[in-house]
Design a protein around this motif. Sequence first.
Motif, PDB file in Angstrom:
ATOM      1  N   ALA A  16      36.948  42.393  42.727  1.00 44.81           N
ATOM      2  CA  ALA A  16      37.044  41.649  41.459  1.00 44.81           C
ATOM      3  C   ALA A  16      37.375  42.603  40.312  1.00 44.81           C
ATOM      4  N   VAL A  20      41.159  43.079  38.009  1.00 40.18           N
ATOM      5  CA  VAL A  20      41.290  43.122  36.547  1.00 40.18           C
ATOM      6  C   VAL A  20      41.979  44.414  36.118  1.00 40.18           C
ATOM      7  N   SER A  30      40.677  36.532  30.368  1.00 43.08           N
ATOM      8  CA  SER A  30      39.928  35.292  30.622  1.00 43.08           C
ATOM      9  C   SER A  30      38.552  35.539  31.243  1.00 43.08           C
ATOM     10  N   GLN A  31      38.303  36.773  31.756  1.00 44.11           N
ATOM     11  CA  GLN A  31      37.071  37.021  32.511  1.00 44.11           C
ATOM     12  C   GLN A  31      35.806  36.840  31.670  1.00 44.11           C
ATOM     13  N   ASP A  34      35.155  33.200  31.042  1.00 45.69           N
ATOM     14  CA  ASP A  34      34.687  32.545  32.274  1.00 45.69           C
ATOM     15  C   ASP A  34      33.238  32.912  32.568  1.00 45.69           C
ATOM     16  N   LEU A  35      32.903  34.181  32.381  1.00 39.76           N
ATOM     17  CA  LEU A  35      31.513  34.602  32.581  1.00 39.76           C
ATOM     18  C   LEU A  35      30.589  33.835  31.635  1.00 39.76           C
ATOM     19  N   ASP A 227      36.773  43.097  30.251  1.00 38.61           N
ATOM     20  CA  ASP A 227      37.024  42.080  31.278  1.00 38.61           C
ATOM     21  C   ASP A 227      36.669  42.543  32.683  1.00 38.61           C
ATOM     22  N   ALA A 231      34.137  40.625  35.193  1.00 32.11           N
ATOM     23  CA  ALA A 231      34.511  40.267  36.571  1.00 32.11           C
ATOM     24  C   ALA A 231      33.437  40.737  37.543  1.00 32.11           C
ATOM     25  N   ARG A 234      30.527  38.357  37.195  1.00 30.56           N
ATOM     26  CA  ARG A 234      30.828  37.031  37.764  1.00 30.56           C
ATOM     27  C   ARG A 234      30.658  37.068  39.275  1.00 30.56           C
ATOM     28  N   SER A 235      31.125  38.144  39.886  1.00 34.55           N
ATOM     29  CA  SER A 235      31.019  38.256  41.338  1.00 34.55           C
ATOM     30  C   SER A 235      29.547  38.310  41.768  1.00 34.55           C
TER      31      SER A 235
END
Length: 362
Positions: A16, A20, A30-31, A34-35, A227, A231, A234-235
Amino acid sequence: MIPLARVEFTDKDLKAVENVLRSGMLVQGSQVADLESEFCKYTGAKYSIAVSNGTASLHLMLLTHDIGPGDEVIIPSFSYVATANVVEVVGACPVFVDTFQNSNNIDVDRIVAKINEKTKAILIVNEFGLCADLFKIREICNQNNILLLEDSACAMGATIEGKHSGTIGQSGSFSFHPRKAITSGEGGMIITDDEEFAVRIKTLRNHGIHPKTNSFSMAGLNYRMTDFQAALLRSQLECFDTMLSKRTEIAEVYLSKITNPKLLLPNYEMNKKHSWQTFHIILEDSLNRDEVIQHLKEKGIGTNYGAQCIPEVEYYKKKYKLDSKSLFPNAYRAYMQGLAIPLYPQLKSEEILYIADELNKL
Ligand SMILES: *Cc1c(COP(=O)(O)O)cnc(C)c1O
């Protein structure tokens, strides 16, 4: 050697980050957004704002609530020193309150006596991953017209009556330092249900640029998260509940296997879900904590003290000259006799039992 803490990433986490980095969009892609929406979903908060670290998020929280010179902020006397530092840095005055011996959280019954016309907020800490008595504290705040702010740096995944830590007060702050349950090296998050507050935080985070109008609408800072960090988080967030169950299982083994009466184990009410960022025990006075740390190190077990009695550390001692031993006896004991022991999902059963066994021999 069994270390006190361990950070481990999966191949998926690393991929991930790599994606990025290869995209070239290191910031403001966008990360992060999104997070933030995933963090809202996870905690139930309306707005989440990712920032560069947990201290930056506490700092922004106080700035955005206009806390500054002339204001007093009530905080627990036992926490990581960052909780008090941000109050000092904005020019306000920290007012310390002792903690409970069992939970290490702020002693609710000692709060009211510290409230006066200068009190602007109570910045509580959900210590080691356990919510403070947030509903009782919120009632005190409402009655006295002051803000309830939550330092939830260690309390991701912790709940009280089913509500996620950080959502009971006006805003909550999280950290993604490597000592916390999920990490991006450095990283932080602020959550709130107040739209106007969220917009101001986003503006202050990004050089004072208003997120809707894009104008330089106020003097701000750069407290953005990158970002690739988002990422990575998020993972990890995808498997966070599994990691949390592992932590809970380990804590439960400790709670049943550590039977040494010289050790006070963590204790909490059934309406709270502990996130077990730290398993913190308090040693009886007959044991010398620093000698115990050394002894356990020789046995191959990494341990350390858990947090500071803040009025005892150099800066606060010199400035406020408070006698912690008599004013904050529980926080003082937790600082002198507290011991954090290894707890992380990768810990093996035999390691957990070995640690419990060695603690029972003390
Ligand atoms: C870790 C921690 C902080 C600081 O977070 P950073 O991300 O390291 O800046 C603040 N308060 C508490 C209670 C913490 O445990």
